[in-house]
Design an enzyme around this catalytic site. Structure first.
Site, PDB file in Angstrom:
ATOM      1  N   SER A   1       0.857  -1.180   0.000  1.00 32.82           N
ATOM      2  CA  SER A   1       0.000   0.000   0.000  1.00 32.82           C
ATOM      3  C   SER A   1       0.895   1.232   0.000  1.00 32.82           C
ATOM      4  O   SER A   1       2.130   1.118   0.049  1.00 32.82           O
ATOM      5  CB  SER A   1      -0.892   0.008   1.235  1.00 32.82           C
ATOM      6  OG  SER A   1      -0.099   0.290   2.370  1.00 32.82           O
ATOM      7  N   LYS A   2       0.255   2.386  -0.020  1.00 30.55           N
ATOM      8  CA  LYS A   2       1.006   3.651  -0.100  1.00 30.55           C
ATOM      9  C   LYS A   2       2.056   3.796   1.016  1.00 30.55           C
ATOM     10  O   LYS A   2       3.055   4.470   0.833  1.00 30.55           O
ATOM     11  CB  LYS A   2       0.043   4.828  -0.058  1.00 30.55           C
ATOM     12  CG  LYS A   2      -0.717   4.980  -1.356  1.00 30.55           C
ATOM     13  CD  LYS A   2      -1.090   6.433  -1.624  1.00 30.55           C
ATOM     14  CE  LYS A   2      -1.844   6.573  -2.932  1.00 30.55           C
ATOM     15  NZ  LYS A   2      -3.307   6.525  -2.752  1.00 30.55           N
ATOM     16  N   ARG A   3       1.790   3.146   2.132  1.00 30.79           N
ATOM     17  CA  ARG A   3       2.763   3.243   3.241  1.00 30.79           C
ATOM     18  C   ARG A   3       4.127   2.725   2.842  1.00 30.79           C
ATOM     19  O   ARG A   3       5.135   3.064   3.431  1.00 30.79           O
ATOM     20  CB  ARG A   3       2.344   2.374   4.433  1.00 30.79           C
ATOM     21  CG  ARG A   3       1.098   2.652   5.048  1.00 30.79           C
ATOM     22  CD  ARG A   3       0.866   1.841   6.288  1.00 30.79           C
ATOM     23  NE  ARG A   3       0.487   0.460   6.044  1.00 30.79           N
ATOM     24  CZ  ARG A   3       1.153  -0.578   6.484  1.00 30.79           C
ATOM     25  NH1 ARG A   3       2.251  -0.402   7.176  1.00 30.79           N
ATOM     26  NH2 ARG A   3       0.725  -1.794   6.237  1.00 30.79           N
ATOM     27  N   HIS A   4       4.140   1.818   1.851  1.00 29.50           N
ATOM     28  CA  HIS A   4       5.413   1.210   1.456  1.00 29.50           C
ATOM     29  C   HIS A   4       6.127   2.011   0.371  1.00 29.50           C
ATOM     30  O   HIS A   4       7.111   1.578  -0.171  1.00 29.50           O
ATOM     31  CB  HIS A   4       5.168  -0.213   0.943  1.00 29.50           C
ATOM     32  CG  HIS A   4       4.545  -1.108   1.962  1.00 29.50           C
ATOM     33  ND1 HIS A   4       3.236  -1.515   1.892  1.00 29.50           N
ATOM     34  CD2 HIS A   4       5.053  -1.661   3.087  1.00 29.50           C
ATOM     35  CE1 HIS A   4       2.963  -2.286   2.934  1.00 29.50           C
ATOM     36  NE2 HIS A   4       4.043  -2.384   3.675  1.00 29.50           N
ATOM     37  N   GLY A   5       5.598   3.184   0.058  1.00 32.80           N
ATOM     38  CA  GLY A   5       6.200   3.989  -1.014  1.00 32.80           C
ATOM     39  C   GLY A   5       5.207   4.122  -2.149  1.00 32.80           C
ATOM     40  O   GLY A   5       4.039   3.766  -1.997  1.00 32.80           O
TER      41      GLY A   5
END
Ligand code: GLU
Length: 468
Positions: A239-243
């Site tokens: 998800s966006k948390r991972h980049g």
């Protein structure tokens, strides 16, 4: 002759093309090309509350950037409602689907009763044998067989069994007449003669429902291959948390489309230990047997490394073309400015090994292109002391007399000046590097000076000598 292989990528336009979607599209494309088949693009936009034209455009843009070229489509499901209607009518006519007159409130009440009694919240089949009630709104439900099993013989997951009595009489047409997801997917896959469905394993649970609909139409289900998901380093779903997860964000960050494609293919698929593949190799080697069963982990460092490899292995001219928009965007080159491609390629060539992204490359190219450079303060304090400035003044006098401003000739001038002043070559080269590039690290200084050219080199030296 074997049936023509036909596969599809069927994104819902409720967001940009993301890493997972692009991988699904790529695997379908490679499978089609490997088997001389067709790759179809279908836009699943029946959820009109979440689908937008902008996202359709964005998905198409992402696919074009990655060169995931489709053969047929894009087909939009919203343009195909008549087809779905006629298929639904066929099932109704054959008694394989039925009109359900239960209202939302009634259904909700029964769900609560079921929950209170610990039963699964499944539709109880009440309308299976209802009379036609012309004035009442209705949904159309599929008559799901309630005995036996549905077996998914998945090309990746193996055999997965589902008990039919766990499956609902699902709604295939809503009361407003719009068809639902599991139904339209099957209708389209039949109508488009899809032979293999390769998609994310988040759809595995939909597959038995879909297989039953194929059977109701007396149509052989296609082969299914469900791809394991992509996780972040912490093993949570990517998800966006991972980049960045949107494909176009990688274009903006200076990635090459072929590098991203090469990275995506290795998310779940392997061919021995090989890491770098040309497109032709991918088409030749790709198969479903070598897709792993377990989830793939997204590793941004590896993608960055691969991008560096692609920058090194491309020709300087290709990279010069690719970096130009980044130079414009960074304001290093004006949009209307003519820039000599041959010259730019020479400059690029010196930096290919040192740049992992086109942004990094564009930033480094600054000292070739700009009139003046900004000098790093630490480098200045260390290498532009009064003694060095004197050396630079001597050098400038020598350079002014040169007519052939080539790396070879420049080296000769540097060497003889070092001899004349009885100093080490480095005592000239390092201050010059700082004066010309603004920092202490650069490609070979003679090459750099040749490319920067006489005019700018002299200007930059003057500025340093004059204490600018
Ligand atoms: N539209 C679905 C999605 O975006 C894909 C459906 C399918 O591949 O069968 O997840």
């Amino acid at each position: 002759m074997d049936k023509e292989v036909r596969v599809r990528f069927a994104p819902s336009p409720t967001g940009h093309l993301h890493i997972g979607g692009a991988r699904t599209a790529l695997f379908n494309l490679l499978f089609a090309r490997h088997n001389n088949g067709k790759f179809i693009l279908r836009i699943e936009d029946t959820d009109t509350t979440r689908s937008t034209d902008e996202y359709i455009e964005a998905i198409i843009q992402g696919m074009k950037w990655l060169k995931l070229d489709w053969d047929e489509g894009p087909f939009r499901q919203t343009a195909r409602f008549d087809i779905y209607k006629s298929y639904a009518e066929k099932l109704l006519g054959e008694g394989k689907a039925y009109r359900c007159y239960c209202s939302q409130e009634e259904l909700e009440q029964r769900r609560q009763e079921a929950a209170a009694q610990g039963r699964p919240p499944k539709y109880d089949g009440r309308c299976r044998n209802s009379e036609h009630q012309p004035d009442k709104p209705f949904t159309v439900r599929f008559k799901t067989p309630q005995e036996g099993q549905t077996i998914v013989n998945d090309l990746i997951k193996g055999v997965v069994e589902f008990e039919n009595n766990q499956l609902d009489d699902m709604i295939i047409v809503r009361s407003d007449g719009t068809p639902t997801y599991n139904f339209v997917v099957v209708v389209d896959d039949i109508d488009m003669k899809i032979t293999h469905i390769i998609r994310g394993d988040d759809h595995l649970n939909n597959t038995p429902k879909q297989i039953l609909i194929y059977k109701a139409f007396d149509w052989d289900p296609p082969a299914f291959g469900h791809l394991p998901m992509i996780l972040g380093a912490d093993k949570a779903r990517l998800s966006k948390r991972h980049g960045a997860t949107s494909v176009m964000a990688y274009e903006e960050m200076g990635y090459l489309p072929d590098a991203l494609v090469n990275y995506l293919v290795r998310l779940g698929w392997a061919y021995g230990d090989q890491e770098v593949f040309s497109r032709d190799e991918l088409i030749k080697f790709f198969d479903l047997e070598n897709i792993g069963k377990s989830a793939a982990v997204f590793n941004p460092e590896k993608l960055l490394w691969l991008n560096g490899q692609y920058i090194i292995n491309s020709t300087a001219a290709e990279i010069a073309d690719a970096v130009l928009p980044f130079l414009v965007k960074a304001g290093i080159v004006r949009n209307d400015e003519h820039i000599d491609k041959e010259w730019l390629s020479k400059a690029v060539k010196t930096l290919q090994e040192r740049s992992k992204t086109l942004i990094e490359l564009a930033t480094s190219l600054k000292y070739y292109i700009n009139e003046h450079v900004e000098i790093d303060q630490k480098a200045k304090e260390k290498f532009l002391k009064p003694d060095s400035i004197k050396v630079l003044a001597e050098l400038k006098a020598e350079l002014e007399n040169m007519s052939d401003f080539s790396a070879v000739e420049l080296e000769k001038v540097f060497v003889s000046l070092a001899e004349k002043l009885s100093i080490k070559l480095g005592s000239i080269a390092q201050p010059v590097r700082v004066a010309i590039t603004g920092s202490t690290a650069s490609p070979g200084i003679f090459e750099v000076i040749e490319i920067v050219g006489k005019d700018k080199t002299l200007k930059r030296l003057s500025k340093v000598i004059e204490g600018g």
